[in-house]
Design a protein around this motif. Sequence first.
Motif, PDB file in Angstrom:
ATOM      1  N   ALA A 210      -8.753 -12.508  -1.534  1.00 12.94           N
ATOM      2  CA  ALA A 210      -8.188 -11.638  -2.574  1.00 12.94           C
ATOM      3  C   ALA A 210      -7.063 -12.373  -3.303  1.00 12.94           C
ATOM      4  CB  ALA A 210      -7.689 -10.335  -1.974  1.00 12.94           C
ATOM      5  N   LYS A 211      -6.233 -13.073  -2.545  1.00  9.65           N
ATOM      6  CA  LYS A 211      -5.127 -13.822  -3.145  1.00  9.65           C
ATOM      7  C   LYS A 211      -5.659 -14.952  -4.025  1.00  9.65           C
ATOM      8  CE  LYS A 211      -0.910 -16.317  -2.002  1.00  9.65           C
ATOM      9  NZ  LYS A 211      -0.026 -16.779  -0.933  1.00  9.65           N
ATOM     10  N   ALA A 212      -6.676 -15.666  -3.547  1.00  9.36           N
ATOM     11  CA  ALA A 212      -7.260 -16.758  -4.330  1.00  9.36           C
ATOM     12  C   ALA A 212      -7.839 -16.249  -5.647  1.00  9.36           C
ATOM     13  CB  ALA A 212      -8.339 -17.478  -3.516  1.00  9.36           C
ATOM     14  N   LEU A 213      -8.365 -15.030  -5.621  1.00 11.48           N
ATOM     15  CA  LEU A 213      -8.924 -14.428  -6.832  1.00 11.48           C
ATOM     16  C   LEU A 213      -7.849 -13.736  -7.675  1.00 11.48           C
ATOM     17  CD1 LEU A 213     -12.186 -12.847  -5.346  1.00 11.48           C
ATOM     18  CD2 LEU A 213     -12.003 -14.908  -6.777  1.00 11.48           C
ATOM     19  N   LYS A 214      -6.623 -13.751  -7.152  1.00 17.83           N
ATOM     20  CA  LYS A 214      -5.488 -13.096  -7.827  1.00 17.83           C
ATOM     21  C   LYS A 214      -5.745 -11.596  -8.002  1.00 17.83           C
ATOM     22  CE  LYS A 214      -3.679 -17.131 -10.072  1.00 17.83           C
ATOM     23  NZ  LYS A 214      -4.333 -18.321 -10.233  1.00 17.83           N
ATOM     24  N   LEU A 215      -6.284 -11.000  -6.938  1.00 16.21           N
ATOM     25  CA  LEU A 215      -6.554  -9.566  -6.934  1.00 16.21           C
ATOM     26  C   LEU A 215      -5.607  -8.871  -5.974  1.00 16.21           C
ATOM     27  CD1 LEU A 215     -10.455  -9.648  -6.632  1.00 16.21           C
ATOM     28  CD2 LEU A 215      -9.124  -9.174  -8.692  1.00 16.21           C
ATOM     29  N   ALA A 216      -5.115  -7.739  -6.364  1.00 16.40           N
ATOM     30  CA  ALA A 216      -4.342  -6.905  -5.441  1.00 16.40           C
ATOM     31  C   ALA A 216      -5.366  -6.065  -4.694  1.00 16.40           C
ATOM     32  CB  ALA A 216      -3.374  -6.014  -6.208  1.00 16.40           C
ATOM     33  N   ALA A 217      -5.469  -6.276  -3.404  1.00 21.90           N
ATOM     34  CA  ALA A 217      -6.453  -5.553  -2.610  1.00 21.90           C
ATOM     35  C   ALA A 217      -6.017  -4.093  -2.470  1.00 21.90           C
ATOM     36  CB  ALA A 217      -6.623  -6.215  -1.244  1.00 21.90           C
ATOM     37  N   ARG A 218      -6.644  -3.218  -3.253  1.00 21.17           N
ATOM     38  CA  ARG A 218      -6.344  -1.788  -3.215  1.00 21.17           C
ATOM     39  C   ARG A 218      -6.771  -1.214  -1.870  1.00 21.17           C
ATOM     40  NH1 ARG A 218      -8.524   2.972  -3.020  1.00 21.17           N
ATOM     41  NH2 ARG A 218     -10.643   2.183  -2.991  1.00 21.17           N
ATOM     42  N   ARG A 219      -5.870  -0.509  -1.267  1.00 22.68           N
ATOM     43  CA  ARG A 219      -6.133   0.066   0.049  1.00 22.68           C
ATOM     44  C   ARG A 219      -7.037   1.280  -0.076  1.00 22.68           C
ATOM     45  NH1 ARG A 219      -4.968   3.783   3.638  1.00 22.68           N
ATOM     46  NH2 ARG A 219      -4.250   3.272   5.722  1.00 22.68           N
ATOM     47  N   PRO A 220      -8.230   1.232   0.529  1.00 19.25           N
ATOM     48  CA  PRO A 220      -9.087   2.414   0.497  1.00 19.25           C
ATOM     49  C   PRO A 220      -8.529   3.524   1.390  1.00 19.25           C
ATOM     50  CG  PRO A 220     -10.147   0.640   1.693  1.00 19.25           C
ATOM     51  CD  PRO A 220      -8.845   0.111   1.195  1.00 19.25           C
ATOM     52  N   GLU A 221      -9.107   4.698   1.254  1.00 26.72           N
ATOM     53  CA  GLU A 221      -8.620   5.857   2.007  1.00 26.72           C
ATOM     54  C   GLU A 221      -8.742   5.658   3.517  1.00 26.72           C
ATOM     55  OE1 GLU A 221      -9.862  10.497   2.516  1.00 26.72           O
ATOM     56  OE2 GLU A 221     -10.026   9.609   0.531  1.00 26.72           O
ATOM     57  N   ARG A 222      -9.857   5.090   3.960  1.00 27.13           N
ATOM     58  CA  ARG A 222     -10.099   4.934   5.394  1.00 27.13           C
ATOM     59  C   ARG A 222     -10.170   3.460   5.752  1.00 27.13           C
ATOM     60  NH1 ARG A 222     -14.822   9.233   6.701  1.00 27.13           N
ATOM     61  NH2 ARG A 222     -14.219   8.822   8.850  1.00 27.13           N
ATOM     62  N   ILE A 223      -9.405   3.089   6.777  1.00 29.66           N
ATOM     63  CA  ILE A 223      -9.394   1.710   7.259  1.00 29.66           C
ATOM     64  C   ILE A 223      -9.582   1.736   8.769  1.00 29.66           C
ATOM     65  CG2 ILE A 223      -8.026  -0.387   7.507  1.00 29.66           C
ATOM     66  CD1 ILE A 223      -6.662   0.340   4.938  1.00 29.66           C
ATOM     67  N   GLY A 224     -10.456   0.880   9.256  1.00 28.51           N
ATOM     68  CA  GLY A 224     -10.683   0.787  10.690  1.00 28.51           C
ATOM     69  C   GLY A 224     -10.465  -0.632  11.180  1.00 28.51           C
ATOM     70  N   ALA A 225     -10.001  -0.728  12.403  1.00 27.21           N
ATOM     71  CA  ALA A 225      -9.779  -2.019  13.059  1.00 27.21           C
ATOM     72  C   ALA A 225     -10.377  -1.948  14.446  1.00 27.21           C
ATOM     73  CB  ALA A 225      -8.288  -2.330  13.134  1.00 27.21           C
TER      74      ALA A 225
ATOM     75  N   ARG B 196      -0.049  -6.902   6.406  1.00 27.45           N
ATOM     76  CA  ARG B 196      -0.400  -6.956   4.985  1.00 27.45           C
ATOM     77  C   ARG B 196      -0.219  -5.599   4.300  1.00 27.45           C
ATOM     78  NH1 ARG B 196      -2.392 -10.506   8.018  1.00 27.45           N
ATOM     79  NH2 ARG B 196      -2.853 -12.585   7.289  1.00 27.45           N
ATOM     80  N   GLY B 197       0.422  -4.673   4.999  1.00 25.17           N
ATOM     81  CA  GLY B 197       0.718  -3.374   4.410  1.00 25.17           C
ATOM     82  C   GLY B 197      -0.397  -2.354   4.499  1.00 25.17           C
ATOM     83  N   TRP B 198      -1.430  -2.629   5.279  1.00 26.17           N
ATOM     84  CA  TRP B 198      -2.535  -1.691   5.451  1.00 26.17           C
ATOM     85  C   TRP B 198      -2.466  -1.108   6.855  1.00 26.17           C
ATOM     86  CZ3 TRP B 198      -7.940  -2.991   3.153  1.00 26.17           C
ATOM     87  CH2 TRP B 198      -7.822  -3.259   1.791  1.00 26.17           C
ATOM     88  N   LYS B 199      -2.199   0.144   6.957  1.00 22.16           N
ATOM     89  CA  LYS B 199      -2.144   0.830   8.254  1.00 22.16           C
ATOM     90  C   LYS B 199      -3.547   1.306   8.609  1.00 22.16           C
ATOM     91  CE  LYS B 199      -0.004   3.368  11.520  1.00 22.16           C
ATOM     92  NZ  LYS B 199       0.074   2.770  12.809  1.00 22.16           N
ATOM     93  N   SER B 200      -4.023   0.907   9.760  1.00 21.56           N
ATOM     94  CA  SER B 200      -5.338   1.333  10.207  1.00 21.56           C
ATOM     95  C   SER B 200      -5.236   2.678  10.905  1.00 21.56           C
ATOM     96  CB  SER B 200      -5.937   0.298  11.165  1.00 21.56           C
ATOM     97  OG  SER B 200      -7.176   0.760  11.643  1.00 21.56           O
ATOM     98  N   ALA B 201      -5.974   3.631  10.409  1.00 23.72           N
ATOM     99  CA  ALA B 201      -5.960   4.960  11.014  1.00 23.72           C
ATOM    100  C   ALA B 201      -6.980   5.062  12.129  1.00 23.72           C
ATOM    101  CB  ALA B 201      -6.257   6.009   9.942  1.00 23.72           C
ATOM    102  N   LEU B 202      -7.859   4.104  12.218  1.00 18.85           N
ATOM    103  CA  LEU B 202      -8.951   4.181  13.167  1.00 18.85           C
ATOM    104  C   LEU B 202      -8.992   2.924  14.026  1.00 18.85           C
ATOM    105  CD1 LEU B 202     -11.513   5.723  14.036  1.00 18.85           C
ATOM    106  CD2 LEU B 202     -12.723   4.489  12.249  1.00 18.85           C
TER     107      LEU B 202
END
Length: 175
Positions: A79-94, A106-112
């Motif tokens: 994402a950084k190489a493409l100069k994109l701000a990775a928009r955080r989707p509603e649901r994130i899993g780890a 990286r500022g993304w809190k995993s809810a799952l």
Amino acid sequence: MPRRGLSEKLIVVTRPRARADALLRGLKREGARVLAFPTIRVAPPRSTKALDRALRGLSGYDAVLFTSVNAVESFFARAKALKLAARRPERIGAVGPATAEALERRGWKSALVPEIFDGGSLARAFKNARGLRVLRPRAAKGREELARRLARAGAIVEQAAAYRTVPEARHAAAL
């Protein structure tokens, strides 16, 4: 003071060097002699087309599921190489706590985060998947259980190679 259990033991650590530092320190702290001998290294995928397309269309996904720290790091590096701000989707899993921590850095809190740290458990913990568009940044070759289970639950799963693992033989003489 080192514990006697590992004193005088030689332990060969085969993890990639970037992932081995904490383990190496802990083993040394316990009295072990340690030989770092990475057997694989992480490299970019042969093609970034699928990942680039996914990153550019990130706003169209309902969820992003990560099954490794390598996937997190490679996803954000691209994402950084493409100069994109990775928009955080509603649901994130780890898949587990180390992956969740990499996301949080990286500022993304995993809810799952499942109690058992594997793709099948992550799929079982992901509720109400029907009709959701799910992105899974992953290794070029890897297990398919997560994607299969989510597809059976009605999710539209897109997988994108974020990295690949390649053999690492540079330190064979040391071993």
